[in-house]
Design an enzyme around this catalytic site. Structure first.
Site, PDB file in Angstrom:
ATOM      1  N   GLY A 115       2.274   2.406  10.805  1.00 10.16           N
ATOM      2  CA  GLY A 115       3.157   3.573  10.717  1.00 10.16           C
ATOM      3  C   GLY A 115       3.880   3.904  11.994  1.00 10.16           C
ATOM      4  CD  GLU A 127      -3.196   5.344   6.661  1.00 10.38           C
ATOM      5  OE1 GLU A 127      -2.158   4.967   7.219  1.00 10.38           O
ATOM      6  OE2 GLU A 127      -3.340   5.337   5.421  1.00 10.38           O
ATOM      7  CB  SER A 129       5.108  -1.623  12.051  1.00 12.82           C
ATOM      8  OG  SER A 129       4.684  -0.287  12.286  1.00 12.82           O
ATOM      9  CE  LYS A 186      -0.382   3.121   4.803  1.00 15.79           C
ATOM     10  NZ  LYS A 186      -0.310   3.239   6.275  1.00 15.79           N
ATOM     11  CG  ASN A 236      -1.752   1.249   1.340  1.00 19.11           C
ATOM     12  OD1 ASN A 236      -1.749   2.089   0.437  1.00 19.11           O
ATOM     13  ND2 ASN A 236      -2.490   1.374   2.441  1.00 19.11           N
ATOM     14  CG  HIS A 271      -5.989   1.809   5.064  1.00 23.03           C
ATOM     15  ND1 HIS A 271      -5.575   2.718   6.009  1.00 23.03           N
ATOM     16  CD2 HIS A 271      -4.963   0.950   4.875  1.00 23.03           C
ATOM     17  CE1 HIS A 271      -4.343   2.426   6.376  1.00 23.03           C
ATOM     18  NE2 HIS A 271      -3.949   1.347   5.721  1.00 23.03           N
ATOM     19  CD  GLU A 326      -3.585  -2.620   6.973  1.00 19.20           C
ATOM     20  OE1 GLU A 326      -4.321  -1.654   6.690  1.00 19.20           O
ATOM     21  OE2 GLU A 326      -2.466  -2.777   6.445  1.00 19.20           O
TER      22      GLU A 326
END
Ligand SMILES: O=C(COP(=O)(O)O)NO
Length: 249
Positions: A172, A98, A212, A12, A10, A96, A166
């Site tokens: 991150g 985010e 991560s 991003k 991904n 996702h 996730e």
């Protein structure tokens, strides 16, 4: 088990034309396991999808990082599932964390997106995962089950669905879940699918881990029986992504 290992990258909201050229070069020149062993899907931002798809080696597929919830039209700024199909983009990442947190995508909205994308012939990487607060309050499985239920209520065929667990607290942050933590949630998710969808879907659906993942920690995670692969963020932009692709071999 028979579930083919799956590694997604991904990207991003990252990339310049030069950076994309460099990443594609790494992917095209890397020594990677055969497609019999691992399915690899990279997900550039929309603007780079056609060029990356045209330049990538055929063993590596592409995904969009999102798509709209219904047929295209007067939805300024959105990209429809039909457009991705028209471009020959086979996969899409949906739900996702985010987008759930920054754009307020609800479980139901994500479920509707998954159903519509599948109806248009796309294959879906559906993301679920809890926040640190939810984990610390002991509600990890309640959260992940509710996210998965909102999808299960809207689809019948899981053939083209990969579930990405996730944990938000690992995305991150460098705080990767331990192999035991990942295995625990993946195993509970698979049990949830068996109880609420079917034994066959539970057995055949790939449940991949994201948060991560690096070239250094992927092998230990990949060794867990219910970890069927990864959805990699930062490390998918680096040469170590090749090691992650090969982590199941
Ligand atoms: O969001 C992620 C994971 O990102 P990182 O690997 O950078 O934690 N995958 O979709």
């Amino acid at each position: 088990m028979g579930r083919k290992f799956f590694v997604g990258g991904n990207w991003k909201c990252n990339g310049t034309t030069d950076q994309v050229d460099k990443i594609v070069k790494i992917l095209n020149e890397g020594q990677i396991a055969s497609t019999d062993v691992v399915e690899v899907v990279v997900s550039p931002p929309y603007v780079f999808l056609p060029v990356v798809k045209s330049q990538l080696r055929p063993e590596i597929q592409v995904a969009a990082q999102n798509c709209w919830v219904k047929k295209g039209g007067a939805f300024t700024g959105e990209v429809s599932a039909e457009m991705l199909v028209n471009l020959g983009v086979p996969w899409v990442i949906l739900g996702h964390s985010e987008r759930r947190s920054l754009l307020g995508e609800s479980n139901e909205f994500v479920g509707d997106k998954v159903a519509y994308a599948l109806s248009q012939g796309l294959k879906v990487i559906a993301c679920v995962g809890e926040t640190l607060e939810q984990r610390e309050s002991g509600s990890t499985m309640d959260v992940v089950a509710a996210q998965t239920k909102a999808i299960a209520e809207r689809i019948k065929d899981w053939t083209n669905v990969v579930v990405a667990y996730e944990p938000v607290w690992a995305i991150g942050t460098g705080k990767v879940a331990t192999p035991a933590q990942a295995q625990e949630v993946h195993e509970e998710l698979r049990k949830w699918l068996a109880a609420n969808v079917s034994a066959e879907v539970a057995e055949s659906t790939r449940i991949i881990y994201g948060g991560s993942v690096t070239g250094a920690n992927c092998k230990e995670l990949a060794a867990k029986p219910d970890v069927d692969g990864f959805l990699v963020g930062g490390a998918s932009l680096k040469p170590e992504f090749i090691d992650i692709i090969n982590s199941a071999t």
